[in-house]
Scaffold this motif. Structure first.
Motif, PDB file in Angstrom:
ATOM      1  N   GLN A 168       0.827  -1.193   0.000  1.00 42.33           N
ATOM      2  CA  GLN A 168       0.000   0.000   0.000  1.00 42.33           C
ATOM      3  C   GLN A 168       0.863   1.245   0.000  1.00 42.33           C
ATOM      4  OE1 GLN A 168      -2.485  -0.433   3.394  1.00 42.33           O
ATOM      5  NE2 GLN A 168      -3.823  -1.910   2.431  1.00 42.33           N
ATOM      6  N   ARG A 169       0.295   2.322  -0.528  1.00 33.97           N
ATOM      7  CA  ARG A 169       1.018   3.588  -0.526  1.00 33.97           C
ATOM      8  C   ARG A 169       1.238   4.044   0.903  1.00 33.97           C
ATOM      9  NH1 ARG A 169      -2.167   7.494  -4.437  1.00 33.97           N
ATOM     10  NH2 ARG A 169      -1.767   8.740  -2.620  1.00 33.97           N
ATOM     11  N   ALA A 170       2.309   4.767   1.117  1.00 29.78           N
ATOM     12  CA  ALA A 170       2.662   5.218   2.465  1.00 29.78           C
ATOM     13  C   ALA A 170       1.636   6.177   3.037  1.00 29.78           C
ATOM     14  CB  ALA A 170       4.032   5.873   2.447  1.00 29.78           C
ATOM     15  N   ASP A 171       0.932   6.920   2.168  1.00 30.97           N
ATOM     16  CA  ASP A 171      -0.025   7.906   2.662  1.00 30.97           C
ATOM     17  C   ASP A 171      -1.431   7.336   2.827  1.00 30.97           C
ATOM     18  OD1 ASP A 171      -0.614   7.612  -0.016  1.00 30.97           O
ATOM     19  OD2 ASP A 171      -0.854   9.755  -0.398  1.00 30.97           O
ATOM     20  N   TYR A 172      -1.597   6.021   2.670  1.00 28.66           N
ATOM     21  CA  TYR A 172      -2.907   5.401   2.834  1.00 28.66           C
ATOM     22  C   TYR A 172      -3.335   5.496   4.291  1.00 28.66           C
ATOM     23  CZ  TYR A 172      -6.405   1.792   3.445  1.00 28.66           C
ATOM     24  OH  TYR A 172      -7.543   1.127   3.792  1.00 28.66           O
ATOM     25  N   GLU A 173      -4.533   6.015   4.516  1.00 32.64           N
ATOM     26  CA  GLU A 173      -5.074   6.099   5.865  1.00 32.64           C
ATOM     27  C   GLU A 173      -6.460   5.485   5.878  1.00 32.64           C
ATOM     28  OE1 GLU A 173      -4.825   9.812   7.874  1.00 32.64           O
ATOM     29  OE2 GLU A 173      -2.884  10.272   7.012  1.00 32.64           O
ATOM     30  N   PRO A 174      -6.662   4.402   6.607  1.00 31.90           N
ATOM     31  CA  PRO A 174      -7.966   3.757   6.653  1.00 31.90           C
ATOM     32  C   PRO A 174      -9.008   4.652   7.299  1.00 31.90           C
ATOM     33  CG  PRO A 174      -6.308   2.486   7.848  1.00 31.90           C
ATOM     34  CD  PRO A 174      -5.678   3.748   7.408  1.00 31.90           C
ATOM     35  N   ALA A 175     -10.250   4.477   6.868  1.00 32.35           N
ATOM     36  CA  ALA A 175     -11.344   5.293   7.389  1.00 32.35           C
ATOM     37  C   ALA A 175     -11.925   4.729   8.679  1.00 32.35           C
ATOM     38  CB  ALA A 175     -12.448   5.404   6.339  1.00 32.35           C
ATOM     39  N   ARG A 176     -11.721   3.453   8.964  1.00 29.99           N
ATOM     40  CA  ARG A 176     -12.294   2.827  10.152  1.00 29.99           C
ATOM     41  C   ARG A 176     -11.215   2.628  11.215  1.00 29.99           C
ATOM     42  NH1 ARG A 176     -16.182  -1.659   7.374  1.00 29.99           N
ATOM     43  NH2 ARG A 176     -17.437  -0.152   6.235  1.00 29.99           N
ATOM     44  N   PRO A 177     -11.615   2.735  12.502  1.00 33.07           N
ATOM     45  CA  PRO A 177     -10.629   2.568  13.577  1.00 33.07           C
ATOM     46  C   PRO A 177      -9.892   1.238  13.526  1.00 33.07           C
ATOM     47  CG  PRO A 177     -12.629   3.509  14.460  1.00 33.07           C
ATOM     48  CD  PRO A 177     -12.920   3.140  13.024  1.00 33.07           C
ATOM     49  N   ALA A 178     -10.593   0.144  13.209  1.00 34.94           N
ATOM     50  CA  ALA A 178      -9.917  -1.157  13.159  1.00 34.94           C
ATOM     51  C   ALA A 178      -8.849  -1.160  12.078  1.00 34.94           C
ATOM     52  CB  ALA A 178     -10.932  -2.273  12.905  1.00 34.94           C
ATOM     53  N   GLY A 179      -9.157  -0.556  10.945  1.00 37.44           N
ATOM     54  CA  GLY A 179      -8.172  -0.450   9.879  1.00 37.44           C
ATOM     55  C   GLY A 179      -6.999   0.420  10.285  1.00 37.44           C
ATOM     56  N   ALA A 180      -7.289   1.470  11.036  1.00 36.58           N
ATOM     57  CA  ALA A 180      -6.224   2.364  11.504  1.00 36.58           C
ATOM     58  C   ALA A 180      -5.307   1.645  12.478  1.00 36.58           C
ATOM     59  CB  ALA A 180      -6.820   3.607  12.165  1.00 36.58           C
ATOM     60  N   VAL A 181      -5.862   0.813  13.340  1.00 34.62           N
ATOM     61  CA  VAL A 181      -5.039   0.060  14.293  1.00 34.62           C
ATOM     62  C   VAL A 181      -4.132  -0.898  13.527  1.00 34.62           C
ATOM     63  CG1 VAL A 181      -5.089  -1.633  16.165  1.00 34.62           C
ATOM     64  CG2 VAL A 181      -6.649   0.318  16.207  1.00 34.62           C
ATOM     65  N   LEU A 182      -4.679  -1.586  12.525  1.00 37.35           N
ATOM     66  CA  LEU A 182      -3.865  -2.502  11.729  1.00 37.35           C
ATOM     67  C   LEU A 182      -2.798  -1.750  10.941  1.00 37.35           C
ATOM     68  CD1 LEU A 182      -6.596  -4.949  10.404  1.00 37.35           C
ATOM     69  CD2 LEU A 182      -4.835  -5.416  12.106  1.00 37.35           C
ATOM     70  N   ARG A 183      -3.167  -0.624  10.344  1.00 41.10           N
ATOM     71  CA  ARG A 183      -2.203   0.174   9.580  1.00 41.10           C
ATOM     72  C   ARG A 183      -1.116   0.711  10.516  1.00 41.10           C
ATOM     73  NH1 ARG A 183       0.806   0.830   5.332  1.00 41.10           N
ATOM     74  NH2 ARG A 183       1.110   2.982   4.752  1.00 41.10           N
ATOM     75  N   GLY A 184      -1.508   1.177  11.692  1.00 39.40           N
ATOM     76  CA  GLY A 184      -0.542   1.667  12.666  1.00 39.40           C
ATOM     77  C   GLY A 184       0.416   0.573  13.103  1.00 39.40           C
ATOM     78  N   ALA A 185      -0.109  -0.632  13.328  1.00 38.26           N
ATOM     79  CA  ALA A 185       0.743  -1.755  13.723  1.00 38.26           C
ATOM     80  C   ALA A 185       1.716  -2.112  12.604  1.00 38.26           C
ATOM     81  CB  ALA A 185      -0.113  -2.963  14.092  1.00 38.26           C
ATOM     82  N   THR A 186       1.236  -2.075  11.366  1.00 37.98           N
ATOM     83  CA  THR A 186       2.105  -2.375  10.225  1.00 37.98           C
ATOM     84  C   THR A 186       3.230  -1.358  10.132  1.00 37.98           C
ATOM     85  OG1 THR A 186       0.282  -3.396   9.011  1.00 37.98           O
ATOM     86  CG2 THR A 186       2.167  -2.666   7.717  1.00 37.98           C
ATOM     87  N   LEU A 187       2.880  -0.079  10.254  1.00 34.63           N
ATOM     88  CA  LEU A 187       3.903   0.966  10.188  1.00 34.63           C
ATOM     89  C   LEU A 187       4.910   0.828  11.334  1.00 34.63           C
ATOM     90  CD1 LEU A 187       1.691   4.000   9.131  1.00 34.63           C
ATOM     91  CD2 LEU A 187       3.431   2.858   7.750  1.00 34.63           C
ATOM     92  N   ALA A 188       4.401   0.542  12.537  1.00 35.78           N
ATOM     93  CA  ALA A 188       5.292   0.376  13.685  1.00 35.78           C
ATOM     94  C   ALA A 188       6.225  -0.821  13.471  1.00 35.78           C
ATOM     95  CB  ALA A 188       4.490   0.209  14.968  1.00 35.78           C
ATOM     96  N   ASP A 189       5.688  -1.916  12.931  1.00 28.92           N
ATOM     97  CA  ASP A 189       6.517  -3.090  12.650  1.00 28.92           C
ATOM     98  C   ASP A 189       7.610  -2.780  11.633  1.00 28.92           C
ATOM     99  OD1 ASP A 189       5.088  -4.629  14.413  1.00 28.92           O
ATOM    100  OD2 ASP A 189       3.892  -5.645  12.872  1.00 28.92           O
ATOM    101  N   GLN A 190       7.334  -1.832  10.737  1.00 27.21           N
ATOM    102  CA  GLN A 190       8.312  -1.426   9.729  1.00 27.21           C
ATOM    103  C   GLN A 190       9.260  -0.356  10.263  1.00 27.21           C
ATOM    104  OE1 GLN A 190       5.728  -0.215   6.541  1.00 27.21           O
ATOM    105  NE2 GLN A 190       5.384  -2.313   5.856  1.00 27.21           N
ATOM    106  N   GLY A 191       9.061   0.043  11.531  1.00 28.14           N
ATOM    107  CA  GLY A 191       9.929   1.046  12.140  1.00 28.14           C
ATOM    108  C   GLY A 191       9.487   2.479  11.934  1.00 28.14           C
ATOM    109  N   ASP A 192       8.333   2.682  11.308  1.00 34.03           N
ATOM    110  CA  ASP A 192       7.821   4.035  11.062  1.00 34.03           C
ATOM    111  C   ASP A 192       6.873   4.423  12.196  1.00 34.03           C
ATOM    112  OD1 ASP A 192       6.919   6.446  10.104  1.00 34.03           O
ATOM    113  OD2 ASP A 192       5.947   5.624   8.309  1.00 34.03           O
ATOM    114  N   TYR A 193       7.448   4.725  13.361  1.00 31.60           N
ATOM    115  CA  TYR A 193       6.635   5.051  14.530  1.00 31.60           C
ATOM    116  C   TYR A 193       5.908   6.381  14.359  1.00 31.60           C
ATOM    117  CZ  TYR A 193       9.119   1.191  16.655  1.00 31.60           C
ATOM    118  OH  TYR A 193       9.629  -0.053  16.917  1.00 31.60           O
ATOM    119  N   ALA A 194       6.552   7.337  13.726  1.00 28.06           N
ATOM    120  CA  ALA A 194       5.898   8.630  13.498  1.00 28.06           C
ATOM    121  C   ALA A 194       4.683   8.456  12.593  1.00 28.06           C
ATOM    122  CB  ALA A 194       6.889   9.622  12.890  1.00 28.06           C
TER     123      ALA A 194
END
Length: 139
Positions: free
Chosen positions: A42-68
Motif C-alpha cells: 500500500q502507498r505510504a499515505d494510505y489512511e484507513p477510514a475505520r478505527p480497526a483499519g487504523a489500528v492494523l495500519r498503525g501496527a504495520t507501520l510500527a513493525d516497519q519502524g515508522d513510529y511517526a
C-alpha cells in the motif's frame, strides 16, 4: 488447445459516493491506493477510514519502524472517532490502546500512561452501560 485468451476476473471497488462497481484491476481506495494485497504494497499515505483499519495500519507501520507514521494514523483515527461518536465512546479504545503502546515504546511514558488510563475508563464505562442495559431488559 486454447487460443491464448483468458478471462478477466472483475473485482469490486468502492466509489467515493459509497456505491460499488466492478473493475478489471485490483480494488482501489478513492485516493488511488490499492486495497488488495499485503499492507507492505500500500502507498505510504494510505489512511484507513475505520478505527480497526487504523489500528492494523498503525501496527504495520510500527513493525516497519515508522513510529511517526503509526502515531499519525492512530491520532487521525482517534480525532475522527471523537468527531463522529464523541470523546467517551468505547470504540475509541483500540486506537487509543495502540497509540499508548507506541508512545511507551518511544519513551513517552507519561502520555502512554494517560492514554492507558483513558482506555481503562472507556472500557469500564462501556461495561457498566452493558450491565445497565442487560438489567433493564430483564425488568
Amino acid at each position: 488447445m486454447t487460443t491464448g485468451t483468458r478471462s478477466k476476473t472483475l473485482e469490486p471497488i468502492m466509489a467515493t459516493d459509497g456505491t460499488t462497481r466492478a473493475t478489471d484491476g485490483p480494488a482501489r481506495a478513492p485516493n488511488g491506493t490499492r486495497l488488495a494485497g499485503p499492507a507492505s504494497e500500500q502507498r505510504a499515505d494510505y489512511e484507513p477510514a475505520r478505527p480497526a483499519g487504523a489500528v492494523l495500519r498503525g501496527a504495520t507501520l510500527a513493525d516497519q519502524g515508522d513510529y511517526a507514521g503509526a502515531e499519525a494514523v492512530l491520532r487521525r483515527a482517534i480525532r475522527l472517532g471523537e468527531a463522529a461518536h464523541g470523546p467517551d465512546d468505547p470504540r475509541l479504545a483500540p486506537p487509543l490502546r495502540a497509540l499508548a503502546a507506541i508512545r511507551a515504546a518511544r519513551g513517552g511514558l507519561a502520555e502512554a500512561q494517560a492514554l492507558s488510563l483513558r482506555v481503562l475508563a472507556l472500557v469500564e464505562d462501556g461495561a457498566r452501560w452493558q450491565e445497565h442495559e442487560r438489567r433493564s431488559e430483564q425488568s
